[in-house]
Design an enzyme around this catalytic site. Structure first.
Site, PDB file in Angstrom:
ATOM      1  CG  ASP A 208      -2.502   0.596   0.870  1.00 36.08           C
ATOM      2  OD1 ASP A 208      -2.749   1.602   1.068  1.00 36.08           O
ATOM      3  OD2 ASP A 208      -3.212  -0.383   0.374  1.00 36.08           O
TER       4      ASP A 208
ATOM      5  CD1 TRP B 230      -3.341   2.094  -2.455  1.00 38.95           C
ATOM      6  CD2 TRP B 230      -5.438   1.942  -3.213  1.00 38.95           C
ATOM      7  NE1 TRP B 230      -3.707   3.581  -2.938  1.00 38.95           N
ATOM      8  CE2 TRP B 230      -5.068   3.436  -3.392  1.00 38.95           C
ATOM      9  CE3 TRP B 230      -6.717   1.683  -3.874  1.00 38.95           C
ATOM     10  CZ2 TRP B 230      -5.828   4.411  -3.811  1.00 38.95           C
ATOM     11  CZ3 TRP B 230      -7.463   2.854  -4.433  1.00 38.95           C
ATOM     12  CH2 TRP B 230      -6.944   4.244  -4.468  1.00 38.95           C
ATOM     13  CG  ASP B 231      -2.626  -3.708   1.628  1.00 39.24           C
ATOM     14  OD1 ASP B 231      -2.472  -4.547   0.867  1.00 39.24           O
ATOM     15  OD2 ASP B 231      -2.000  -3.255   2.611  1.00 39.24           O
ATOM     16  CG  LEU B 232      -8.269  -1.852   4.131  1.00 41.13           C
ATOM     17  CD1 LEU B 232      -8.881  -0.633   4.974  1.00 41.13           C
ATOM     18  CD2 LEU B 232      -8.115  -2.983   5.054  1.00 41.13           C
TER      19      LEU B 232
ATOM     20  N   GLY C  48      -8.513  -6.867  -0.584  1.00 40.00           N
ATOM     21  CA  GLY C  48      -8.935  -8.121   0.255  1.00 40.00           C
ATOM     22  C   GLY C  48     -10.279  -8.633  -0.295  1.00 40.00           C
TER      23      GLY C  48
END
Length: 404
Positions: free
Chosen positions: A137, A166-168, A171
């Site tokens: 991220d 962006w990770d969230l 996911g």
């Protein structure tokens, strides 16, 4: 209530992953009732001690992203350990044969090698960028330009905010991709290898929200501090020092602000002076300085409790700024009063407040949150169930350092 009541009851996913996006994707399925089995090395994966940690070095990060999963610990440096991992990933069953990783797809993680064991295997490999390069991220965000339009308009310094957006999003995309491929397999019998990159997710969202088109048209987004771009919204301070955020994005929200502050006439006069119809959201952004002055003066004359009373009476879209400590200690929405939360006994940590899945399905009751497992807690159970390893065989594997 058990996982058997979850909307994804019966589905099995095997996960070999670390950090945020991939484990979050797996946990999303687990919290809807899927059987998610995480495979790690004997000493734990790359994120096993990721901060924040307790005083005895138990990772709250790891516990938070692995709730409701089963944990298998294998010596993946050995051929025998890798064989067991592949046997788990490719175990038979109509609702099995799904594998998730964010490690390079080589060695025992190689799709072709796994597919040779189970031709209908669904594998999702999460990458940093579409070329297979490393990205997180904190590197994707600068490339997308976000830190240069975040923060104080008077500053030229980049602001890399701490939420791994962006990770969230990735996911959740992981969970969507796996479920879409599983539906395709049910219709056709075909497995497949899905590839998803963190950077591509960021690029896609930048396009969806108009940032890319905005720059193409010669108007790249500028910094606006805490102001809501394209409408009216910003933070204000009450007479007693309490800070609140107020938003007038929709017509109803805008009218409620005018009514609550008793500024209908001054706001109408402001619009007339500026030649702007403030019922249009874009014009509210153009007139934001004048609006902020009027609303700010009203706020500065009142204590927070009086502002809150007026706002709630008129249905204003607003909230108070509060610390994480205030959220946890004082806010009923972050407590078992909200069915999203329950207290769980987390190994290595103690009793903690844990969230379940935010989705509420009419057909199934919400699966309550469950603790993350101890590392390797389910190794013997999973090997017996999926690889036919009996207690004596497991004992010999343990003695040789193959399993934990």
């Amino acid at each position: 209530m058990t996982a058997a009541q979850g909307v994804l009851s019966g589905l099995r996913l095997v996960e070999a992953a670390a950090f945020v996006a991939a484990p979050l994707g797996g946990m999303t399925l687990a919290q809807m009732g899927a059987d998610v089995i995480r495979i790690d090395p004997l000493e734990g994966g790359l994120d096993y001690r990721r901060w924040p940690v307790t005083e005895d070095n138990t990772s709250l990060f790891w516990c938070g992203l692995n709730k409701s999963k089963r944990s298998v610990a294998l010596n993946l440096a050995t051929e025998e350990g890798r064989e067991l991992a592949m046997a788990i990933a490719c175990a038979p069953g109509d609702d099995a044969g799904m594998f998730l990783t964010n490690f390079p797809a080589r060695g025992w993680l190689d799709h072709e090698k796994l597919k040779a064991r189970r031709p209908d295997l669904i594998q999702l490999t999460l990458q940093g960028d579409r070329h297979g390069g490393s990205a997180v991220d904190y590197t994707v965000n600068p490339r997308l330009g976000v830190p240069l339009f975040t923060g104080d308009p008077a500053s030229d310094e980049p602001v890399n905010h701490v939420l791994p957006a962006w990770d969230l999003i990735t996911g959740q995309m992981v969970a969507v991709g796996l479920l879409a491929a599983e539906r395709h397999r049910r219709r056709t019998g075909e497995g497949q290898h899905i590839k998803l990159s963190l950077q591509d997710v960021g690029l896609a969202v930048m396009g969806h929200l108009g940032f890319i088109a905005e720059a193409q048209l010669g108007n790249p987004r500028e910094r606006h501090g805490n102001e809501l771009f394209g409408a009216f919204g910003r933070d204000f301070v009450c007479r007693d020092g309490v800070r609140v955020m107020v938003v007038g994005l929709t017509g109803k929200q805008w009218r409620s602000i005018a009514q609550a502050t008793q500024l209908e006439v001054p706001l109408q006069q402001l619009g007339e002076r500026l030649g702007l119809d403030l019922s249009e959201e874009g014009n509210r952004f153009r007139a934001r300085a004048g609006i902020a002055q009027l609303v700010g003066e009203w706020m500065a004359r009142l204590d927070f409790k009086d502002v809150a009373t007026a706002f709630d009476r008129h249905g204003v879209c607003w909230t108070r700024y509060q610390s994480i400590a205030q959220l946890v200690n004082d806010d009923p929405e972050c407590s078992p009063a909200n069915p999203l939360f329950a207290k769980v006994d987390q190994p290595g940590v103690g009793e903690v407040l844990a969230p379940g899945i935010p989705l509420r399905f009419d057909a199934r009751m919400r699966v309550p949150p469950a603790a993350a497992p101890k590392l390797g807690e389910h190794t013997e159970q999973v090997l017996a169930q999926l690889a036919g390893i009996d207690a004596a065989q497991f004992g010999r594997l343990h003695d040789r350092g193959i399993v934990r």
